[in-house]
Write an enzyme that holds these catalytic residues in place. Structure first.
Site, PDB file in Angstrom:
ATOM      1  N   SER A   1       2.655   0.881   1.537  1.00  0.00           N
ATOM      2  CA  SER A   1       3.957   0.897   0.750  1.00  0.00           C
ATOM      3  C   SER A   1       3.838   1.706  -0.482  1.00  0.00           C
ATOM      4  O   SER A   1       3.135   1.385  -1.566  1.00  0.00           O
ATOM      5  CB  SER A   1       4.933  -0.470   0.478  1.00  0.00           C
ATOM      6  OG  SER A   1       4.999  -0.767   1.641  1.00  0.00           O
TER       7      SER A   1
ATOM      8  N   ARG B   1       7.092  -8.789  10.024  1.00  0.00           N
ATOM      9  CA  ARG B   1       7.234  -9.238   8.458  1.00  0.00           C
ATOM     10  C   ARG B   1       7.884 -10.793   8.397  1.00  0.00           C
ATOM     11  O   ARG B   1       6.850 -11.619   7.828  1.00  0.00           O
ATOM     12  CB  ARG B   1       8.239  -8.387   7.549  1.00  0.00           C
ATOM     13  CG  ARG B   1       8.215  -8.635   6.022  1.00  0.00           C
ATOM     14  CD  ARG B   1       8.514  -7.644   5.272  1.00  0.00           C
ATOM     15  NE  ARG B   1       9.987  -7.169   5.362  1.00  0.00           N
ATOM     16  CZ  ARG B   1      10.579  -6.219   4.635  1.00  0.00           C
ATOM     17  NH1 ARG B   1       9.890  -5.853   3.679  1.00  0.00           N
ATOM     18  NH2 ARG B   1      11.767  -6.037   5.038  1.00  0.00           N
TER      19      ARG B   1
ATOM     20  N   LYS C   1      20.211  -8.394   0.417  1.00  0.00           N
ATOM     21  CA  LYS C   1      20.273  -9.243  -0.757  1.00  0.00           C
ATOM     22  C   LYS C   1      18.992  -9.516  -1.380  1.00  0.00           C
ATOM     23  O   LYS C   1      18.574  -9.356  -2.773  1.00  0.00           O
ATOM     24  CB  LYS C   1      20.695 -10.685  -0.590  1.00  0.00           C
ATOM     25  CG  LYS C   1      22.247 -10.677  -0.593  1.00  0.00           C
ATOM     26  CD  LYS C   1      22.814 -12.012  -0.949  1.00  0.00           C
ATOM     27  CE  LYS C   1      22.583 -12.879   0.427  1.00  0.00           C
ATOM     28  NZ  LYS C   1      22.895 -14.307   0.298  1.00  0.00           N
TER      29      LYS C   1
END
Ligand code: NI
Lengths: 210, 210
Positions: free
Chosen positions: B104, B35, B133
């Site tokens: 996804s 990723r 975060k």
């Protein structure tokens, strides 16, 4: 490759990119690059398919910024790559000999390297300091002397980009560029078709015959 | 597909992603997804080639997030796509029947649609609120009941992702997931190999046989 439009909807005065491209085609634009820096891949895919129809009808080449997969997906003629993107060699391998592969450069050395790597054309800049807000720190003004130096260093065609207007486009091609690439000069013009014609006339006027 | 590692160097405690992947392989990880959300395409290309060597040696599938061209360039086994990416159908067309195409999803409807579109597996989440975060606003917690509903709705395998730890991984597979995908649980672990083994044991322990 005299006039080259780089699309950016957020510099298009709330007009859709398709409308801007339609007008630029009417004004005689030679190449359209789908950029749309702030859009998702899915959004660029949808827009790219629309631009492909428009450009195909007008027989104008369409290149896609950054992504080879998007270029294949919308059946574009090629891609335009920068320092942060996949290498020219990878683009050539995936897209084949028939594809147009362009490369952004700002130095003589990078121009030579891109030519050696098999780029079909270069985007050279930023020729002038640009007026748009989202310019990266490394888009420093290279000036007309660098354009001259790159014209002497490489054989492949190139467009000057960055702060180009119909006022200064003549100077860019007089310095050795084959044409000019613009965003706002067309996308943010009151009349994008007229702006394209003005740009085209400025280029024709002072273009150096190779 | 019991344990699935999603790489993210800025959640890796200053360790390189290659080192984390090496440790995860040692711990028995089943799939690695490249990723690296904040890296350029060029950086992901360089890293991807390194991960391809490591994963090939270990016979572990490597999938690339978002980009088909990057997947081809590093000779990955497939891609993982989200709502903002190119459609599953385009990935299938460009990568062929042999490629792994993941999607996804966070709803039953999207899961069914991805299965119909030809996805090979799903990433379902966020199962739990994540601790990292940079979670997007739409990464809302879907909970174990949604995992159960999706397990009933589709035939293709799926991993639960989002806030998964070795403490709750068993609940995720007990609810019907085939495995779990994690970022920080492995990348930010003191010992990523041990963390992978813990996760794997937790999954094996309560996995529902199909
Ligand atoms: Ni991050």
């Amino acid at each position: 490759m005299r006039t080259y439009l780089v699309t950016q909807s957020d510099h298009s005065l709330d007009r859709g990119t398709a409308d801007v491209v339609r007008a630029a085609i009417e004004g005689g634009v030679d190449v359209v690059q789908l950029r749309e820096k702030h859009a998702t891949a899915r959004e660029r895919y949808e827009l790219g398919r629309e631009l492909r129809e428009l450009t195909r009808e007008a027989d104008v080449p369409l290149v896609v910024n950054d992504r080879l997969d998007l270029a294949v997906a919308v059946d574009a003629d090629g891609v335009h790559l920068g320092d942060d993107d996949l290498p020219v060699s990878v683009a050539r391998e995936q897209l084949g000999d028939g594809a147009i592969v362009g490369r952004s450069v700002s130095t003589v050395e990078a121009a030579r390297e891109a030519e050696r790597a098999g780029a079909d054309y270069l985007g050279v800049g930023a020729v002038f300091a640009t007026r748009t807000k989202d310019v990266r720190a490394d888009d420093a003004e290279i000036g007309l002397s660098r354009v001259e130096a790159i014209a002497e260093a490489v054989e492949i065609p190139f467009v000057g980009i960055g702060g180009v207007t119909s006022e200064n486009a003549g100077d860019v091609v007089a310095a050795g560029a084959d044409g000019v690439a613009v965003v706002s000069e067309i996308t943010a013009a009151d009349d994008p078709a007229a702006a394209t014609r003005r740009l085209r006339a400025a280029v024709e006027d002072r273009r150096v015959e190779a």
